[in-house]
Write a protein that holds these residues in place. Sequence first.
Motif, PDB file in Angstrom:
ATOM      1  N   ASN A 203      -2.184  24.341  -3.572  1.00 17.73           N
ATOM      2  CA  ASN A 203      -0.768  24.445  -3.230  1.00 17.73           C
ATOM      3  C   ASN A 203       0.128  24.283  -4.453  1.00 17.73           C
ATOM      4  N   SER A 204      -0.246  23.376  -5.332  1.00 12.43           N
ATOM      5  CA  SER A 204       0.556  23.180  -6.537  1.00 12.43           C
ATOM      6  C   SER A 204       0.420  24.391  -7.462  1.00 12.43           C
ATOM      7  N   PHE A 205      -0.809  24.875  -7.596  1.00 15.58           N
ATOM      8  CA  PHE A 205      -1.066  25.995  -8.494  1.00 15.58           C
ATOM      9  C   PHE A 205      -0.310  27.253  -8.038  1.00 15.58           C
ATOM     10  N   ASP A 206      -0.158  27.416  -6.711  1.00 12.47           N
ATOM     11  CA  ASP A 206       0.482  28.609  -6.147  1.00 12.47           C
ATOM     12  C   ASP A 206       1.998  28.497  -6.038  1.00 12.47           C
TER      13      ASP A 206
ATOM     14  N   SER B 288      -0.747  16.698 -10.551  1.00  7.73           N
ATOM     15  CA  SER B 288      -0.032  16.377  -9.310  1.00  7.73           C
ATOM     16  C   SER B 288      -1.011  16.142  -8.168  1.00  7.73           C
ATOM     17  N   ALA B 289      -2.128  16.885  -8.119  1.00  9.92           N
ATOM     18  CA  ALA B 289      -3.112  16.648  -7.053  1.00  9.92           C
ATOM     19  C   ALA B 289      -3.731  15.268  -7.212  1.00  9.92           C
ATOM     20  N   THR B 290      -4.096  14.909  -8.437  1.00  7.81           N
ATOM     21  CA  THR B 290      -4.741  13.619  -8.660  1.00  7.81           C
ATOM     22  C   THR B 290      -3.802  12.465  -8.335  1.00  7.81           C
ATOM     23  N   LEU B 291      -2.570  12.560  -8.843  1.00  3.33           N
ATOM     24  CA  LEU B 291      -1.622  11.474  -8.580  1.00  3.33           C
ATOM     25  C   LEU B 291      -1.253  11.414  -7.098  1.00  3.33           C
ATOM     26  N   ALA B 292      -1.138  12.574  -6.462  1.00  2.89           N
ATOM     27  CA  ALA B 292      -0.801  12.575  -5.034  1.00  2.89           C
ATOM     28  C   ALA B 292      -1.907  11.892  -4.230  1.00  2.89           C
ATOM     29  N   VAL B 293      -3.170  12.163  -4.588  1.00  2.00           N
ATOM     30  CA  VAL B 293      -4.275  11.506  -3.891  1.00  2.00           C
ATOM     31  C   VAL B 293      -4.215  10.000  -4.132  1.00  2.00           C
TER      32      VAL B 293
ATOM     33  N   LEU C 128       0.817  -1.221   0.000  1.00  3.35           N
ATOM     34  CA  LEU C 128       0.000   0.000   0.000  1.00  3.35           C
ATOM     35  C   LEU C 128       0.853   1.274   0.000  1.00  3.35           C
ATOM     36  N   SER C 129       1.921   1.256   0.798  1.00  3.92           N
ATOM     37  CA  SER C 129       2.708   2.489   0.902  1.00  3.92           C
ATOM     38  C   SER C 129       3.888   2.486  -0.063  1.00  3.92           C
ATOM     39  N   GLY C 130       4.107   1.370  -0.755  1.00  9.19           N
ATOM     40  CA  GLY C 130       5.252   1.246  -1.660  1.00  9.19           C
ATOM     41  C   GLY C 130       5.381   2.350  -2.691  1.00  9.19           C
ATOM     42  N   PRO C 131       4.313   2.614  -3.476  1.00 11.67           N
ATOM     43  CA  PRO C 131       4.457   3.640  -4.519  1.00 11.67           C
ATOM     44  C   PRO C 131       4.851   5.008  -3.953  1.00 11.67           C
ATOM     45  N   ALA C 132       4.180   5.407  -2.871  1.00 11.87           N
ATOM     46  CA  ALA C 132       4.512   6.705  -2.275  1.00 11.87           C
ATOM     47  C   ALA C 132       5.936   6.688  -1.731  1.00 11.87           C
ATOM     48  N   ALA C 133       6.322   5.565  -1.134  1.00 13.09           N
ATOM     49  CA  ALA C 133       7.668   5.468  -0.573  1.00 13.09           C
ATOM     50  C   ALA C 133       8.721   5.593  -1.677  1.00 13.09           C
ATOM     51  N   LEU C 134       8.451   4.967  -2.816  1.00 11.96           N
ATOM     52  CA  LEU C 134       9.377   5.065  -3.951  1.00 11.96           C
ATOM     53  C   LEU C 134       9.519   6.514  -4.405  1.00 11.96           C
ATOM     54  N   LEU C 135       8.384   7.189  -4.562  1.00 13.27           N
ATOM     55  CA  LEU C 135       8.409   8.589  -5.000  1.00 13.27           C
ATOM     56  C   LEU C 135       9.249   9.433  -4.052  1.00 13.27           C
ATOM     57  N   PHE C 136       9.015   9.230  -2.744  1.00 15.34           N
ATOM     58  CA  PHE C 136       9.721  10.064  -1.773  1.00 15.34           C
ATOM     59  C   PHE C 136      11.200   9.699  -1.679  1.00 15.34           C
ATOM     60  N   ALA C 137      11.514   8.427  -1.901  1.00 10.28           N
ATOM     61  CA  ALA C 137      12.921   8.040  -1.901  1.00 10.28           C
ATOM     62  C   ALA C 137      13.624   8.675  -3.093  1.00 10.28           C
TER      63      ALA C 137
ATOM     64  N   ALA D 285       7.791  16.306  -8.912  1.00 10.34           N
ATOM     65  CA  ALA D 285       8.282  17.189  -7.849  1.00 10.34           C
ATOM     66  C   ALA D 285       7.110  17.845  -7.118  1.00 10.34           C
ATOM     67  N   HIS D 286       6.090  18.252  -7.866  1.00 12.07           N
ATOM     68  CA  HIS D 286       4.913  18.855  -7.219  1.00 12.07           C
ATOM     69  C   HIS D 286       4.145  17.839  -6.391  1.00 12.07           C
ATOM     70  N   MET D 287       4.118  16.578  -6.855  1.00 14.32           N
ATOM     71  CA  MET D 287       3.465  15.536  -6.057  1.00 14.32           C
ATOM     72  C   MET D 287       4.104  15.464  -4.676  1.00 14.32           C
ATOM     73  N   VAL D 288       5.437  15.580  -4.657  1.00 13.94           N
ATOM     74  CA  VAL D 288       6.143  15.492  -3.374  1.00 13.94           C
ATOM     75  C   VAL D 288       5.692  16.606  -2.429  1.00 13.94           C
ATOM     76  N   ILE D 289       5.533  17.819  -2.951  1.00 15.15           N
ATOM     77  CA  ILE D 289       5.194  18.893  -2.012  1.00 15.15           C
ATOM     78  C   ILE D 289       3.714  18.930  -1.644  1.00 15.15           C
ATOM     79  N   VAL D 290       2.834  18.348  -2.459  1.00 15.20           N
ATOM     80  CA  VAL D 290       1.412  18.398  -2.081  1.00 15.20           C
ATOM     81  C   VAL D 290       0.954  17.140  -1.343  1.00 15.20           C
TER      82      VAL D 290
END
Lengths: 301, 264, 364
Positions: free
Chosen positions: B197-200, B72-77, A29-38, B136-141
């Motif tokens: 946040n991404s837009f700004d 980035s908002a959609t993928l982050a969610v 579940l957390s793998g994809p997000a963990a990869l992105l953040f790594a 990169a935006h995904m990371v910050i949002v």
Amino acid sequence: MSTTLPDAAPASPGGETPERRFPSAPLFLSGPAALLFAALVLTPLFLTALLSFNQFDYATGRTGGFTLEHYLAVVTDEYYLEIFLRTFRISALATAICVVIGVPEAYILSRMSNPWRSIFLLVILAPLLVSVVVRAFGWSMLLGPEGPVNGALIALGIGRMKLLYSEGTVVVALVHVMLPFMVIPVWTSLQKLDPAVEQAALSFGASRATAIVRVVAPQILPGILSGSLIVFGLSASAFAIPGLLGGRRLKMVATVVYDQYLSDLNWPMGAAVAVILLAANLIIMLTYHRMVEGHYRRRLG
Amino acid sequence: MTRNGPVALFFHALVVIFMLAPLVIVCLVAFTPENTLSLPTRGFSLRWFEAVFHHPDFVQSFWNSLWLAVLSATLAVALAVPASLAITRYEFPGRGFLNALFLSPLIIPHLVLGVAMLRLFAVVGAAGSFGWLVAAHMVIVTPYVMRLLIAAISGFDRSVEQAAFSLGASEATVFRRVTLPMILPGVTGGWLIAFINSFDELTMSIFITSPSTVTLPVRMYMYATESIDPMMAAVSALIIGITAVAVLLLDRVYGLDRILVGQQ
Amino acid sequence: MSFLELKNITKRYGPMTAVGDVSLSVEKGEFVSLLGPSGCGKTTTLQMIAGFVEPSAGTIRLDGRDITRAKANSRGLGIVFQSYALFPHMTVFDNVSFGLEMQRVPKGERKPRVEEALSLVHLAPYAKRYPRELSGGQRQRVALARALVIRPPVLLLDEPLSNLDAKLREAMQFELREIQRKVGTTTVMVTHDQAEAFSISDRVVVMEAGRITQIDQPYRIYEHPETEFISRFVGKTNLLPGKVATATGAGATVSLAGIAVPVETAGLSVGETVTLCIRPEKLHLTAPSGGLLTGRVADRFFLGSQWLYHIDGPLGTLMVVTPNDGSTPAEQGAPVGLEWSPSVVRVHRGAMAEAPDVALEVTG
């Protein structure tokens, strides 16, 4: 398998929380997000830390080798010392003003009744969501030579003042940007406060001021502290406000890093300043975390 | 019952004026018919709004920012929903570390993230790519989404899922019919706050955008440092308008005070 | 063979045993309550029957089928949760219909069954409402309807009434029993409230520290508690430490601080340490010289239908409850006599666990 251990069988979902299942589910579940953040947090920060120890050749623009000269420059070079000092001064001033304005404002808001309370909370907090470029631009117009503030000064007979590109302007705009970050934590701790406690103090004959100082203030102190650290941290790394309102000469840490990277192209130097900024931020946040979590959580439950 | 005295209310009025003044002046100047930044004392005009829509750089940057924020908002969610489920629902080695990692962009200055991303993109040869900008935006949002989702999931009565399960629903059905609808306010609230946040975002983006991927805040920053004319005010007024719409939406679906102030 | 059978069910969490060696047989159509203080393992036991917690050892059989390892969603049991656990985003109708949908009951058949279940709990007019638009009692009924509509072989109730206020709780107790009688579903309820357990159960299972200490009809549990703990947990009681002075075939006399008290318990031996339990309503006030003991009214409390007295005497302070029959109550400080029939005295072997304290009354 010849034997089946009953406890190894997966428990049904919806069991005790947190579940003690075979740990493949949370990793999946957390793998994809963990990869992105790594890939996009840990790796680039590590690369930047490495870069800050590289030598930089002004003639060729090449980087490589190992040196501590960038870090030494920060602590010895007057130029950098002045910038760090100015950044500290401006951030501290902005933080102090945010406390002086934000704390009473949060208290006033908490004593309002709805719908006014919700409306004004929105008015105070919503600017947070408007791009900081827009807000900086607004201040440059307000304080500009033809702006309404100078207009008022002339009307009052004080005369036109050069307000833009001064530390004062940067501080005022920072306060505007940061005030919500002070109001939010103070407001949160005021929400947790039992209004009967203040009434109890008043019933014992305390004056309103005594009640606020002796009863309310100690309980919202963690909120004030939390807000101060956030405001200080964000002010110290602020970019758009000094960039747009500080002009060419009034540099802060963030604008210097920007110059190093995009004008001087001395990436290792910029990286060193960025690493110091990050370290300072982390130290402040972790110290705060220790202090508040340990001390106040115990005392105030 | 308002229990604030006249001094308190006067102070409050000053604070409100202070907070609104820069936004109000931007919106007023945007309607000026003059060629300089000045208040519209001689009638209102839409000429600077028109100018914005005919300025190819601003139009392109607007679309860049919009797509960037939506993606980035959609993928982050999409990443944050399973990740917050893992963090709130399971006990596993590294859980505390992952939680801290996912929230870390909140305490790492965007400037630092900007230079770090710039370095990474230079190393992997991805400088200026829109895909990497989205990442990169995904990371910050993501932390904003995670905070809302973790609050939504932990404030959730597990016996509701148990009830669905006992009535014969499969795990997938429980998630689709019960869990997801119940955390939906958190999901949509998270998406909106991520979008805004991404837009700004300016400080990180300014390091990693290329001429073809310049976002609106970056474009405005560049424009404001070089020339100042009322077009800047018109763009700003448009942004304030868009933000106001987003804020009202956010207030509707989730409650703005809940997002900004946190769970009660 | 019983309908629902738990055999040596045990649940361990690490070194801690939450439920130890629990065996229980429930007959078809029976209403059984698991009663005990919080932390006694009653909820864990229910969760194991439901399939949310897997037993560390033991077996659970339903209608002859071993369901110990069956998944919760394949057991088909109806469960009412303490929090009701209604689906907040669905209407009352959709909440009740959910289980039928999962069982793939055709749409045309679902509607009449949902309506039938809702009218059973008197909620037919509320089908289109959302849970948040209902009162606590109404939510409770929706939860019951949702559990019953799938016609479960067993209905599990987890503290179903604990979130209701006192008056509503009493009314719901009787309604719950009435509905259960009407549909005839075998029911297991978990509760910490003895009044609730007694008024609606066929049998009560008392649990203490993860184990079953007594399974009996409510009346027998009250009148013949098998342990000192039960006599204290269930209702109020006077606990008196003493020693057996004389023993005959059918009875004995117990010496309490020098006073000889006859009891009707067989098999005691002279010199044995025992604890006597006497319910406060079994003690009667008499004229100062007329009873087995004399004492003085230390305190009296008016409870509406009853008077509760604290009587100071040679055995310490005793609780006495008398019905309020309209006669003049004894005054505070007045000397009184106490009498009782030997048949109401229960004898527990061994010393008391802790000093009796009239002010301390375990309720949950």
